[in-house]
Enzyme design. Structure first.
Site, PDB file in Angstrom:
ATOM      1  N   CYS A 185      -7.282   4.615   0.277  1.00 14.63           N
ATOM      2  CA  CYS A 185      -8.368   3.507  -0.140  1.00 14.63           C
ATOM      3  C   CYS A 185      -7.647   2.132   0.196  1.00 14.63           C
ATOM      4  O   CYS A 185      -8.506   1.070   0.628  1.00 14.63           O
ATOM      5  CB  CYS A 185      -7.907   3.412  -1.694  1.00 14.63           C
ATOM      6  SG  CYS A 185      -8.449   4.834  -2.507  1.00 14.63           S
ATOM      7  N   HIS A 186      -6.428   1.550   0.186  1.00 15.83           N
ATOM      8  CA  HIS A 186      -6.000   0.415   0.646  1.00 15.83           C
ATOM      9  C   HIS A 186      -4.954   0.453   1.669  1.00 15.83           C
ATOM     10  O   HIS A 186      -4.181  -0.878   1.806  1.00 15.83           O
ATOM     11  CB  HIS A 186      -5.845  -0.543  -0.508  1.00 15.83           C
ATOM     12  CG  HIS A 186      -6.753  -0.490  -1.655  1.00 15.83           C
ATOM     13  ND1 HIS A 186      -6.964   0.360  -2.658  1.00 15.83           N
ATOM     14  CD2 HIS A 186      -7.866  -1.215  -1.640  1.00 15.83           C
ATOM     15  CE1 HIS A 186      -8.118   0.141  -3.321  1.00 15.83           C
ATOM     16  NE2 HIS A 186      -8.823  -0.630  -2.726  1.00 15.83           N
TER      17      HIS A 186
END
Lengths: 419, 180
Positions: B139-140
């Site tokens: 995701c990040h």
């Protein structure tokens, strides 16, 4: 909403009704006789477009709710059944899903128009703040709607967004558990999101009434930012504004229809056609395009709590615009420096949107940090200082003078005014 | 209404204030079930009871994922190389400084048991990816090492440890820790 009406009920029944509920004269004064500045350009038709889109979303949404099942084991299949089995279900769902995107497209143009022409300035502060509240409600509603199909992106969007609250020290985790109704996003979460997704559009409709009420008290701004002074400066809402709005809604619908019928999944993520799997996160997870600038701001900041605060502040700050902007001149057409800084601001927001869709690595993070800095720098440094130092262009004495001077004496539409 | 003209508070003023105060308490009390209904109910909490996991079938180097309280739990059968990397890391310079010994049970250094939820925003990190022999969050971009410690990216904390205990050398119970 009153004071403009020349309405005199003719028939005995309307006279009878007028004495008991003066709804006909209210409509007449608000949407027929209401004076609207004669120089409004097409950027002013987006209020009408937004009202239209709210109607489209409510009608298609209520119908979709007749076929949808808010239960984790059936939600995904019920959406597939809408797509395959329900008569015209594919059309209704594609209108609703793309309608969300076009609703946001319209609201961003509407906000940008307000910023360009200084529509938030005295006496329109409350009107503007109601608009920011409407935008916030749209963000929440859109997010909850995106969770309902219960695909992979739905599930992980719900997980990531609800986890934003876990950044709050101390109270964060209890809040997240409370939002979920369990130890993770699950059936209670889906159920309550469905309930709220159905409720919020009607709250939006209620705030829209306040927004239009406030608009009709203070009157519309216009491309010069000079208030109407005489009757020569205005034209009646009907037919001038209604026909013009209807024409542009038609143009907007052509683009809308192109997406619905030709590229209905262009703005969707293919991963959302995979049923939700709590055991696996999709390899590349991004929100819907209309949240990307704020997502980029969140990721640009290396500290979790600070990132969440920046994300919230980026939206809330818009409500402070009437006080951050110290200039007395409204329209950017008469504020050369503001105009440049503002167009760069718009470009920065679009740039953040692009960066939000990319992998958060290396140069992309640095670029997102620079644009985030400009986003807040524009609002909290440039805007307050510009009003003190900027040399503005002379304003026209009146709307009609500006229209006549520019050589188009007739009609309600202004010539292209640099926007 | 003549009482309103006197400067001294009257008994009627007292009654107004007392009524409003009791009314406010009632309104607040009426709000509490509306807030409380959103919290996990007893059946959800009961379904969060401990689970037993047999470690016998997990190969060296393998990471398996089981669920406890709807949360993914990673069980990592670490190879000697993974253990050495985790123990030799300069843990004091890490963002969430913790030695490897604080993250495994003494005598069971081979087994790492962590909650498989990225401490940033709740995604599930991918095993055997990233530059630290551990996990990578898609995701990040957070990266965790072979001890589940945050090494790079936006996540603020190491992968959390669930309460668990060894029932025998190859069997654990997640959700209970009688030694603690």
């Amino acid at each position: 909403m009153s004071g403009y009406s020349t309405y005199k009920p003719q028939s005995p029944f309307m006279q009878w009704l007028e004495r008991r509920l003066p709804i006909a004269s209210l409509i007449h004064s608000s949407f027929i006789a209401y004076p609207t500045p004669r120089n409004l350009n097409y950027w002013w038709t987006f209020g009408g477009i937004l009202t239209f889109m709210l109607g489209v979303q409510i009608v298609t949404g209520v119908v979709l709710a007749m076929h949808y099942t808010p239960q984790v084991d059936f939600a995904f299949d019920s959406v597939e059944s809408i797509m395959r089995d329900v008569n015209y279900g594919w059309l209704l769902r594609y209108i609703h899903a793309n309608g969300a995107s076009f609703f946001f497209l319209a609201v961003y143009i509407h906000i940008a128009r307000g910023m360009y022409y200084g529509s938030y300035k005295e006496p329109r502060e409350v009107l503007w703040i109601l608009g920011v509240i409407l935008y916030l409600l749209m963000v929440v509603t859109g997010f909850m709607g995106y969770v309902l199909p219960w695909g992979q992106m739905s599930f992980w969007a719900a997980t990531v967004i609800t986890n934003l609250f876990s950044a709050l020290p101390g109270i964060g985790d209890p809040i997240v558990t409370w939002l979920w109704g369990g130890y993770a996003v699950g059936n209670p979460t889906l159920n309550r999101f469905y309930s709220l997704h159905y409720l919020l559009p009607f709250i939006i409709a209620g705030v829209v009434v306040l927004h239009i009420w406030a608009l009709h008290v203070v009157g519309q701004n216009n491309p010069t930012g000079v208030e109407p002074k005489t009757e020569k400066d205005t034209v009646a809402f009907t037919p001038y504004a209604t026909v013009k709005d209807a024409f542009f809604i038609g143009l907007f619908c052509i683009l809308f229809a192109y997406f619905i019928f030709y590229i209905p999944n262009y703005l969707q993520h293919s991963d959302n056609y995979i049923p939700a799997n709590p055991g696996q996160t999709p390899t590349h997870i991004v929100p819907e395009w209309y949240y990307l600038p704020f997502y980029a701001i969140l990721r640009a900041i290396p500290n979790k709590l600070a990132g969440v605060i920046a994300l919230g502040l980026a939206i809330i700050s818009l409500a402070f615009l009437p006080w951050l902007d110290t200039s007395r001149v409204r329209s950017a057409n008469y504020r050369p420096a503001y105009r440049v800084f503002l167009l760069v601001f718009f470009a920065a927001v679009i740039g953040l949107g692009y960066l939000g869709s990319q992998e958060p690595t290396g140069g992309y993070v640095i670029a997102a940090r620079i644009l985030t800095l400009y986003y807040f720098g524009f609002l909290y440094v440039i805007l307050p200082l510009l009003g003190l130092f900027e040399t503005t262009k002379p304003l026209p004495n009146s709307i009609s003078e500006s229209v006549l001077r520019e050589g188009s004496p007739a009609g309600a539409s202004a010539p292209a005014s640099g926007a | 209404m003549t009482a309103a003209a006197t400067a001294e508070p009257t008994r009627r003023d007292f009654l107004y204030i007392a009524t409003a105060a009791v009314g406010s308490v009632g309104a607040a009390a009426a709000l509490s079930p509306l807030v409380s209904q959103m919290n996990p109910d007893a059946s959800t909490i009961a379904a969060g009871a401990p689970v037993d996991v047999d470690l016998g079938s997990i190969q060296p180097g393998q990471i398996i994922q089981v669920f406890w309280r709807s949360k993914p739990i990673f069980i990592f059968n670490r190879t000697p190389k993974d253990i050495k990397l985790a123990q030799d890391a300069d843990w004091q310079s890490l963002r969430d400084p913790q030695p490897d010994s604080a993250r495994v049970k003494q005598g069971h250094e081979q087994w790492l048991v962590v909650i498989g939820i990225c401490t940033h925003l709740g995604c599930i990190p991918l095993p055997h990816q990233g530059g630290f022999d551990g996990w990578f969050c898609p995701c990040h971009g957070s990266q965790y090492d072979s001890s589940g410690r945050i090494r790079q990216g936006p996540a603020p904390l190491n992968l959390q440890l669930p309460p668990y205990e060894f029932l025998s050398a190859s069997r654990i119970r997640i959700g209970e820790n009688s030694q603690a």
